[in-house]
Write an enzyme that holds these catalytic residues in place. Sequence first.
Site, PDB file in Angstrom:
ATOM      1  N   ASN A   1      15.889 -73.233 -11.999  1.00 35.07           N
ATOM      2  CA  ASN A   1      14.667 -72.561 -11.594  1.00 35.07           C
ATOM      3  C   ASN A   1      13.474 -73.512 -11.646  1.00 35.07           C
ATOM      4  O   ASN A   1      13.567 -74.625 -12.156  1.00 35.07           O
ATOM      5  CB  ASN A   1      14.414 -71.353 -12.499  1.00 35.07           C
ATOM      6  CG  ASN A   1      15.505 -70.312 -12.388  1.00 35.07           C
ATOM      7  OD1 ASN A   1      15.853 -69.893 -11.292  1.00 35.07           O
ATOM      8  ND2 ASN A   1      16.064 -69.907 -13.515  1.00 35.07           N
TER       9      ASN A   1
ATOM     10  N   ASN B   1      13.739 -67.275   0.282  1.00 33.93           N
ATOM     11  CA  ASN B   1      14.026 -67.740  -1.084  1.00 33.93           C
ATOM     12  C   ASN B   1      14.460 -69.201  -0.959  1.00 33.93           C
ATOM     13  O   ASN B   1      15.603 -69.498  -0.637  1.00 33.93           O
ATOM     14  CB  ASN B   1      15.139 -66.874  -1.669  1.00 33.93           C
ATOM     15  CG  ASN B   1      15.314 -67.004  -3.169  1.00 33.93           C
ATOM     16  OD1 ASN B   1      16.277 -66.489  -3.712  1.00 33.93           O
ATOM     17  ND2 ASN B   1      14.412 -67.664  -3.865  1.00 33.93           N
TER      18      ASN B   1
ATOM     19  N   CYS C   1      15.407 -62.225  -3.287  1.00 31.66           N
ATOM     20  CA  CYS C   1      16.365 -62.474  -4.367  1.00 31.66           C
ATOM     21  C   CYS C   1      17.645 -61.750  -3.995  1.00 31.66           C
ATOM     22  O   CYS C   1      17.668 -60.512  -3.918  1.00 31.66           O
ATOM     23  CB  CYS C   1      15.815 -61.978  -5.700  1.00 31.66           C
ATOM     24  SG  CYS C   1      16.981 -62.125  -7.068  1.00 31.66           S
ATOM     25  N   GLY C   2      18.708 -62.533  -3.753  1.00 35.55           N
ATOM     26  CA  GLY C   2      19.969 -61.937  -3.313  1.00 35.55           C
ATOM     27  C   GLY C   2      20.608 -61.061  -4.363  1.00 35.55           C
ATOM     28  O   GLY C   2      21.010 -59.922  -4.086  1.00 35.55           O
ATOM     29  N   THR C   3      20.716 -61.574  -5.605  1.00 34.86           N
ATOM     30  CA  THR C   3      21.307 -60.752  -6.659  1.00 34.86           C
ATOM     31  C   THR C   3      20.420 -59.547  -6.959  1.00 34.86           C
ATOM     32  O   THR C   3      20.909 -58.469  -7.301  1.00 34.86           O
ATOM     33  CB  THR C   3      21.537 -61.565  -7.951  1.00 34.86           C
ATOM     34  OG1 THR C   3      20.303 -62.138  -8.396  1.00 34.86           O
ATOM     35  CG2 THR C   3      22.558 -62.668  -7.729  1.00 34.86           C
ATOM     36  N   GLY C   4      19.097 -59.718  -6.799  1.00 34.81           N
ATOM     37  CA  GLY C   4      18.177 -58.606  -7.002  1.00 34.81           C
ATOM     38  C   GLY C   4      18.337 -57.523  -5.951  1.00 34.81           C
ATOM     39  O   GLY C   4      18.252 -56.329  -6.248  1.00 34.81           O
TER      40      GLY C   4
ATOM     41  N   ASN D   1      15.157 -60.359 -14.692  1.00 30.16           N
ATOM     42  CA  ASN D   1      14.552 -60.293 -13.363  1.00 30.16           C
ATOM     43  C   ASN D   1      14.178 -58.830 -13.115  1.00 30.16           C
ATOM     44  O   ASN D   1      14.927 -57.924 -13.505  1.00 30.16           O
ATOM     45  CB  ASN D   1      15.548 -60.743 -12.297  1.00 30.16           C
ATOM     46  CG  ASN D   1      16.054 -62.148 -12.548  1.00 30.16           C
ATOM     47  OD1 ASN D   1      15.393 -63.121 -12.272  1.00 30.16           O
ATOM     48  ND2 ASN D   1      17.262 -62.248 -13.093  1.00 30.16           N
TER      49      ASN D   1
ATOM     50  N   CYS E   1      22.680 -67.293  -7.634  1.00 26.59           N
ATOM     51  CA  CYS E   1      21.596 -66.917  -6.715  1.00 26.59           C
ATOM     52  C   CYS E   1      22.240 -66.545  -5.390  1.00 26.59           C
ATOM     53  O   CYS E   1      22.885 -67.375  -4.753  1.00 26.59           O
ATOM     54  CB  CYS E   1      20.602 -68.059  -6.545  1.00 26.59           C
ATOM     55  SG  CYS E   1      19.318 -67.682  -5.318  1.00 26.59           S
ATOM     56  N   GLY E   2      22.088 -65.281  -5.004  1.00 25.91           N
ATOM     57  CA  GLY E   2      22.739 -64.796  -3.793  1.00 25.91           C
ATOM     58  C   GLY E   2      22.231 -65.443  -2.526  1.00 25.91           C
ATOM     59  O   GLY E   2      22.997 -65.686  -1.590  1.00 25.91           O
TER      60      GLY E   2
ATOM     61  N   GLU F   1      11.175 -62.990 -10.528  1.00 28.88           N
ATOM     62  CA  GLU F   1      12.351 -63.685 -11.047  1.00 28.88           C
ATOM     63  C   GLU F   1      12.006 -64.456 -12.308  1.00 28.88           C
ATOM     64  O   GLU F   1      11.003 -65.177 -12.349  1.00 28.88           O
ATOM     65  CB  GLU F   1      12.906 -64.650  -9.988  1.00 28.88           C
ATOM     66  CG  GLU F   1      13.514 -63.956  -8.778  1.00 28.88           C
ATOM     67  CD  GLU F   1      14.405 -64.890  -7.992  1.00 28.88           C
ATOM     68  OE1 GLU F   1      15.370 -65.431  -8.576  1.00 28.88           O
ATOM     69  OE2 GLU F   1      14.138 -65.089  -6.788  1.00 28.88           O
ATOM     70  N   ARG F   2      12.840 -64.307 -13.311  1.00 27.62           N
ATOM     71  CA  ARG F   2      12.626 -65.050 -14.551  1.00 27.62           C
ATOM     72  C   ARG F   2      12.708 -66.551 -14.253  1.00 27.62           C
ATOM     73  O   ARG F   2      13.623 -67.028 -13.599  1.00 27.62           O
ATOM     74  CB  ARG F   2      13.657 -64.660 -15.618  1.00 27.62           C
ATOM     75  CG  ARG F   2      15.093 -64.900 -15.218  1.00 27.62           C
ATOM     76  CD  ARG F   2      16.063 -64.589 -16.345  1.00 27.62           C
ATOM     77  NE  ARG F   2      17.433 -64.898 -15.923  1.00 27.62           N
ATOM     78  CZ  ARG F   2      18.487 -64.841 -16.719  1.00 27.62           C
ATOM     79  NH1 ARG F   2      18.351 -64.476 -17.969  1.00 27.62           N
ATOM     80  NH2 ARG F   2      19.688 -65.146 -16.261  1.00 27.62           N
TER      81      ARG F   2
ATOM     82  N   ASN G   1      23.243 -62.389 -12.785  1.00 29.78           N
ATOM     83  CA  ASN G   1      21.906 -62.466 -13.364  1.00 29.78           C
ATOM     84  C   ASN G   1      21.490 -61.058 -13.775  1.00 29.78           C
ATOM     85  O   ASN G   1      21.820 -60.083 -13.087  1.00 29.78           O
ATOM     86  CB  ASN G   1      20.884 -63.005 -12.356  1.00 29.78           C
ATOM     87  CG  ASN G   1      21.165 -64.438 -11.956  1.00 29.78           C
ATOM     88  OD1 ASN G   1      21.623 -65.229 -12.765  1.00 29.78           O
ATOM     89  ND2 ASN G   1      20.909 -64.769 -10.709  1.00 29.78           N
TER      90      ASN G   1
ATOM     91  N   HIS H   1      19.205 -57.772 -14.152  1.00 26.88           N
ATOM     92  CA  HIS H   1      18.135 -57.186 -13.347  1.00 26.88           C
ATOM     93  C   HIS H   1      17.711 -55.843 -13.914  1.00 26.88           C
ATOM     94  O   HIS H   1      18.539 -55.039 -14.342  1.00 26.88           O
ATOM     95  CB  HIS H   1      18.584 -56.991 -11.895  1.00 26.88           C
ATOM     96  CG  HIS H   1      18.798 -58.274 -11.163  1.00 26.88           C
ATOM     97  ND1 HIS H   1      17.774 -58.961 -10.552  1.00 26.88           N
ATOM     98  CD2 HIS H   1      19.913 -59.014 -10.978  1.00 26.88           C
ATOM     99  CE1 HIS H   1      18.257 -60.066 -10.005  1.00 26.88           C
ATOM    100  NE2 HIS H   1      19.552 -60.119 -10.248  1.00 26.88           N
TER     101      HIS H   1
END
Length: 277
Positions: free
Chosen positions: A62, A11, A220-223, A193, A71-72, A211-212, A161, A163
Site C-alpha cells: 500500500n 484503482n 476496491c475489488g475486494t471491497g 477497509n 487486491c481484486g 482502504e487501510r 482483506n 471489510h
Amino acid sequence: MKFYKMHGAGNDYIYFDCMRGELKNPEQLSIKLSDRHFSIGGDGIILICKSDIADCKMRMFNADGSEGKMCGNAIRCVGKLVHDLGYVNSDMCRVETLSGIKTLQLYLGKDGKVQSAKVDMGAPVLNGKKIPSVFDCEQVIDRPLEADGEKYSVTLVSMGNPHCVVFKDPDDIELEKVGPKFENHKAFPDRINTEFVKVVGKNHLKMRVWERGSGETLACGTGACASAVAAVLNGLCDKNKEITVSLRGGDLKIIYTGETVYMTGGAELAFTGDIEI
C-alpha cells in the site's frame, strides 16, 4: 528499472516485472513511488514474482508501505501483464497471493491483449473473529458500532482483506474524516477497509471506499465483492445474480453464489516508464 502504471476501475498501482528477481525494500519503495506530487503516483506498488505453485505470485504494498494480502483490481492487471508479456499463453491464469491462489479468466481484445478479466475470488469469510474483529459470532450482519460519536450498522466480510460494509449513502459521508475512525477502530485489531454503500436499483449498488493504508481510492475489488456479499446477506440483492457495483472509477460486476464470489472488470495499461531505484 521499467515500470508499468496500470489501473482497474481507477484503482491504480505501479507494477514491476520481478520474475527474474524481487526488488529490495519494497515497503520504502512503495511509500516513495506512490507520492502523486513527487513521484509516479499510485495507490501502491505491485511486484509480479515467480511462483512454484501458480503462473506467478503477486505481492502488493500500500501507499503507506504496509503489505496487503489481496487486491481484486490489481490482480486483474497482473493477469493482463503476465499474458501480454508472454509469461502466460492461454486465457486462463493462476496467481498466488497471501490469500491463496486465485484463478482468472482473461478476455482478449482484437489486438490479442487482455482487456478485462473474471476472477474467482473464493469464499467470503464471515466469522467475526476471523475477520478479525472483536465480534464473537459466526456472522456479523447489521450489527451496531459506534465510531466518532455516531452509531452505525455494520456487516463484516473478509475477501482476503477485512471489510466493514455500512449501508449509508456515500454522498452523505465525510469520508476523509470518518474513514480513519473505522480503519483504526478498536473493534478491528488489524485495521479495516470500510465501504459506504447505497442501493440505487435492483442488484445495483453505489459505493465509496476507505482502504487501510491508502485512504480513499477510486475503486476496491475486494471491497466491491464484500459489499455485494453484504447486500445479499441483508436481503438487499439477489444471490446468484449479477450485481453491479458502481465506484468512483467505474463499474464492477459481482456474483455471489453462496459458496464463492466472481468479479469481472477491466484491466488497463495507462503508461510505462523507467525509474532509477
